[in-house]
Design a protein around this motif. Structure first.
Motif, PDB file in Angstrom:
ATOM      1  N   GLY A  96       0.823  -1.197   0.000  1.00 29.97           N
ATOM      2  CA  GLY A  96       0.000   0.000   0.000  1.00 29.97           C
ATOM      3  C   GLY A  96       0.860   1.251   0.000  1.00 29.97           C
ATOM      4  O   GLY A  96       1.977   1.262  -0.524  1.00 29.97           O
ATOM      5  N   PRO A  97       0.398   2.329   0.603  1.00 25.55           N
ATOM      6  CA  PRO A  97       1.166   3.568   0.595  1.00 25.55           C
ATOM      7  C   PRO A  97       2.385   3.541   1.515  1.00 25.55           C
ATOM      8  O   PRO A  97       3.228   4.428   1.447  1.00 25.55           O
ATOM      9  CB  PRO A  97       0.149   4.612   1.075  1.00 25.55           C
ATOM     10  CG  PRO A  97      -0.819   3.828   1.907  1.00 25.55           C
ATOM     11  CD  PRO A  97      -0.928   2.485   1.242  1.00 25.55           C
ATOM     12  N   LEU A  98       2.499   2.516   2.375  1.00 28.16           N
ATOM     13  CA  LEU A  98       3.616   2.456   3.317  1.00 28.16           C
ATOM     14  C   LEU A  98       4.864   1.830   2.697  1.00 28.16           C
ATOM     15  O   LEU A  98       5.960   2.369   2.811  1.00 28.16           O
ATOM     16  CB  LEU A  98       3.206   1.684   4.568  1.00 28.16           C
ATOM     17  CG  LEU A  98       4.225   1.652   5.714  1.00 28.16           C
ATOM     18  CD1 LEU A  98       4.565   3.061   6.189  1.00 28.16           C
ATOM     19  CD2 LEU A  98       3.705   0.812   6.873  1.00 28.16           C
ATOM     20  N   GLN A  99       4.732   0.654   2.072  1.00 30.50           N
ATOM     21  CA  GLN A  99       5.848  -0.043   1.424  1.00 30.50           C
ATOM     22  C   GLN A  99       7.033  -0.183   2.387  1.00 30.50           C
ATOM     23  O   GLN A  99       8.133   0.324   2.160  1.00 30.50           O
ATOM     24  CB  GLN A  99       6.278   0.708   0.162  1.00 30.50           C
ATOM     25  CG  GLN A  99       5.214   0.808  -0.920  1.00 30.50           C
ATOM     26  CD  GLN A  99       4.900  -0.543  -1.553  1.00 30.50           C
ATOM     27  OE1 GLN A  99       5.779  -1.377  -1.748  1.00 30.50           O
ATOM     28  NE2 GLN A  99       3.637  -0.759  -1.899  1.00 30.50           N
ATOM     29  N   ALA A 100       6.797  -0.900   3.487  1.00 35.61           N
ATOM     30  CA  ALA A 100       7.800  -0.954   4.548  1.00 35.61           C
ATOM     31  C   ALA A 100       7.904  -2.351   5.148  1.00 35.61           C
ATOM     32  O   ALA A 100       7.057  -3.227   4.909  1.00 35.61           O
ATOM     33  CB  ALA A 100       7.460   0.055   5.646  1.00 35.61           C
ATOM     34  N   CYS A 101       8.956  -2.560   5.932  1.00 33.26           N
ATOM     35  CA  CYS A 101       9.105  -3.810   6.679  1.00 33.26           C
ATOM     36  C   CYS A 101      10.036  -3.571   7.854  1.00 33.26           C
ATOM     37  O   CYS A 101      10.709  -2.534   7.949  1.00 33.26           O
ATOM     38  CB  CYS A 101       9.661  -4.920   5.788  1.00 33.26           C
ATOM     39  SG  CYS A 101      11.421  -4.757   5.434  1.00 33.26           S
ATOM     40  N   HIS A 102      10.056  -4.537   8.767  1.00 34.88           N
ATOM     41  CA  HIS A 102      11.029  -4.546   9.853  1.00 34.88           C
ATOM     42  C   HIS A 102      12.229  -5.385   9.429  1.00 34.88           C
ATOM     43  O   HIS A 102      12.090  -6.389   8.719  1.00 34.88           O
ATOM     44  CB  HIS A 102      10.423  -5.116  11.130  1.00 34.88           C
ATOM     45  CG  HIS A 102       9.540  -4.153  11.844  1.00 34.88           C
ATOM     46  ND1 HIS A 102       8.160  -4.163  11.703  1.00 34.88           N
ATOM     47  CD2 HIS A 102       9.819  -3.139  12.699  1.00 34.88           C
ATOM     48  CE1 HIS A 102       7.635  -3.189  12.439  1.00 34.88           C
ATOM     49  NE2 HIS A 102       8.617  -2.560  13.050  1.00 34.88           N
ATOM     50  N   LEU A 103      13.399  -4.970   9.887  1.00 39.91           N
ATOM     51  CA  LEU A 103      14.647  -5.627   9.525  1.00 39.91           C
ATOM     52  C   LEU A 103      15.324  -6.133  10.794  1.00 39.91           C
ATOM     53  O   LEU A 103      15.570  -5.369  11.738  1.00 39.91           O
ATOM     54  CB  LEU A 103      15.545  -4.610   8.812  1.00 39.91           C
ATOM     55  CG  LEU A 103      16.888  -5.068   8.273  1.00 39.91           C
ATOM     56  CD1 LEU A 103      16.699  -6.085   7.150  1.00 39.91           C
ATOM     57  CD2 LEU A 103      17.671  -3.863   7.746  1.00 39.91           C
ATOM     58  N   GLY A 104      15.597  -7.430  10.837  1.00 39.28           N
ATOM     59  CA  GLY A 104      16.298  -8.026  11.964  1.00 39.28           C
ATOM     60  C   GLY A 104      17.533  -8.767  11.483  1.00 39.28           C
ATOM     61  O   GLY A 104      17.604  -9.182  10.319  1.00 39.28           O
ATOM     62  N   TYR A 105      18.508  -8.976  12.371  1.00 38.41           N
ATOM     63  CA  TYR A 105      19.771  -9.570  11.927  1.00 38.41           C
ATOM     64  C   TYR A 105      20.532 -10.172  13.106  1.00 38.41           C
ATOM     65  O   TYR A 105      20.399  -9.744  14.249  1.00 38.41           O
ATOM     66  CB  TYR A 105      20.637  -8.509  11.232  1.00 38.41           C
ATOM     67  CG  TYR A 105      20.691  -7.188  11.971  1.00 38.41           C
ATOM     68  CD1 TYR A 105      21.652  -6.948  12.946  1.00 38.41           C
ATOM     69  CD2 TYR A 105      19.741  -6.201  11.727  1.00 38.41           C
ATOM     70  CE1 TYR A 105      21.681  -5.747  13.639  1.00 38.41           C
ATOM     71  CE2 TYR A 105      19.760  -4.995  12.424  1.00 38.41           C
ATOM     72  CZ  TYR A 105      20.735  -4.782  13.375  1.00 38.41           C
ATOM     73  OH  TYR A 105      20.753  -3.596  14.088  1.00 38.41           O
ATOM     74  N   HIS A 106      21.340 -11.209  12.796  1.00 34.25           N
ATOM     75  CA  HIS A 106      22.228 -11.854  13.762  1.00 34.25           C
ATOM     76  C   HIS A 106      23.554 -12.133  13.058  1.00 34.25           C
ATOM     77  O   HIS A 106      23.566 -12.456  11.871  1.00 34.25           O
ATOM     78  CB  HIS A 106      21.686 -13.206  14.249  1.00 34.25           C
ATOM     79  CG  HIS A 106      20.328 -13.167  14.857  1.00 34.25           C
ATOM     80  ND1 HIS A 106      20.000 -12.354  15.921  1.00 34.25           N
ATOM     81  CD2 HIS A 106      19.211 -13.870  14.574  1.00 34.25           C
ATOM     82  CE1 HIS A 106      18.732 -12.563  16.257  1.00 34.25           C
ATOM     83  NE2 HIS A 106      18.236 -13.471  15.450  1.00 34.25           N
ATOM     84  N   ILE A 107      24.648 -12.078  13.801  1.00 29.12           N
ATOM     85  CA  ILE A 107      25.961 -12.433  13.255  1.00 29.12           C
ATOM     86  C   ILE A 107      26.665 -13.371  14.227  1.00 29.12           C
ATOM     87  O   ILE A 107      26.502 -13.263  15.459  1.00 29.12           O
ATOM     88  CB  ILE A 107      26.825 -11.170  12.993  1.00 29.12           C
ATOM     89  CG1 ILE A 107      28.102 -11.512  12.227  1.00 29.12           C
ATOM     90  CG2 ILE A 107      27.136 -10.449  14.293  1.00 29.12           C
ATOM     91  CD1 ILE A 107      27.866 -11.867  10.779  1.00 29.12           C
ATOM     92  N   ASP A 108      27.430 -14.288  13.694  1.00 27.96           N
ATOM     93  CA  ASP A 108      28.199 -15.235  14.488  1.00 27.96           C
ATOM     94  C   ASP A 108      29.185 -14.494  15.393  1.00 27.96           C
ATOM     95  O   ASP A 108      29.781 -13.495  14.992  1.00 27.96           O
ATOM     96  CB  ASP A 108      28.957 -16.171  13.536  1.00 27.96           C
ATOM     97  CG  ASP A 108      29.505 -17.398  14.225  1.00 27.96           C
ATOM     98  OD1 ASP A 108      30.444 -17.242  15.034  1.00 27.96           O
ATOM     99  OD2 ASP A 108      29.005 -18.502  13.953  1.00 27.96           O
TER     100      ASP A 108
END
Length: 202
Positions: A96-108
């Motif tokens: 829709g008009p937002l076009q967004a997401c949440h971003l999560g991440y892990h590193i060793d």
């Protein structure tokens, strides 16, 4: 069927999780159990068992095809043993008009401080703004997580707020710093997605 993301940098490769990745994902989380504990929500009872990761990995392709989530695995370029050294997850995708997401991440734990996550995140943010057509990526971190704060700052994420008792992490409700990165391309979303109400979070 949408094209599976396969992103290659100078030192890392980032790709959509496949069913065959279940064992490598379990190994990643098992060896990083203590390292990731301060940043993890309550875990399912079978989180450190093969069945959980077989299920989690098998869900990655359907979630991607449904435009609900993108579960990505990071490997060192040229890593012949197939070991996973990190994860990046795009979740709660809203069109829709937002076009967004949440971003999560892990590193060793053994890969921290070497710039590998920075390279992987650069690949993913460029792909998310390009091929996915997203406008806004949101990433949040606990105030004491200096590495995460520094990573997001180097990537251009801007602090937009502070959320008290935002998530239940490691046994308590934790405050979080709220950040976001927006697509510099001002092009409006396609009409086919601009009028969509969004999709169920994953």
């Amino acid at each position: 069927m949408r094209s599976r993301p396969e992103l290659a940098g100078e030192r890392v490769r980032v790709a959509l999780v496949a069913g065959a990745d279940a064992a490598a994902l379990l190994a990643f989380h098992t060896r990083n159990r203590d390292h990731l504990k301060p940043w993890m929500p309550p875990l399912p009872a079978d989180f450190f068992r093969p069945r959980y990761w077989r299920r989690w990995a098998a869900e990655a392709r359907p979630l991607f095809d449904q435009d609900r989530a993108v579960r990505l695995a990071i490997r060192p370029d040229g890593g012949g043993d197939g070991a996973i050294i990190g994860q990046i997850n795009l979740s709660n995708i809203v069109r829709g008009p937002l076009q967004a997401c949440h971003l999560g991440y892990h590193i060793d734990r053994d890969a921290e401080g070497g710039g590998l996550m920075h390279e992987a995140m650069q690949l993913v943010t460029a792909w998310a703004f390009g091929r996915m057509g997203l406008h806004r990526l949101m990433a949040n971190y606990q105030p004491g997580n200096a590495r995460s704060a520094g990573l997001l700052e180097r990537l251009g994420f801007e602090v937009e707020g502070f959320a008290k008792a935002y998530l239940f992490i490691d046994g308590a409700w934790r405050d979080h710093v709220l950040t976001a990165l927006t697509n510099p391309d001002p092009t409006p979303p396609p009409a086919s997605t601009a009028t969509t109400a969004g999709r169920r979070p994953a």
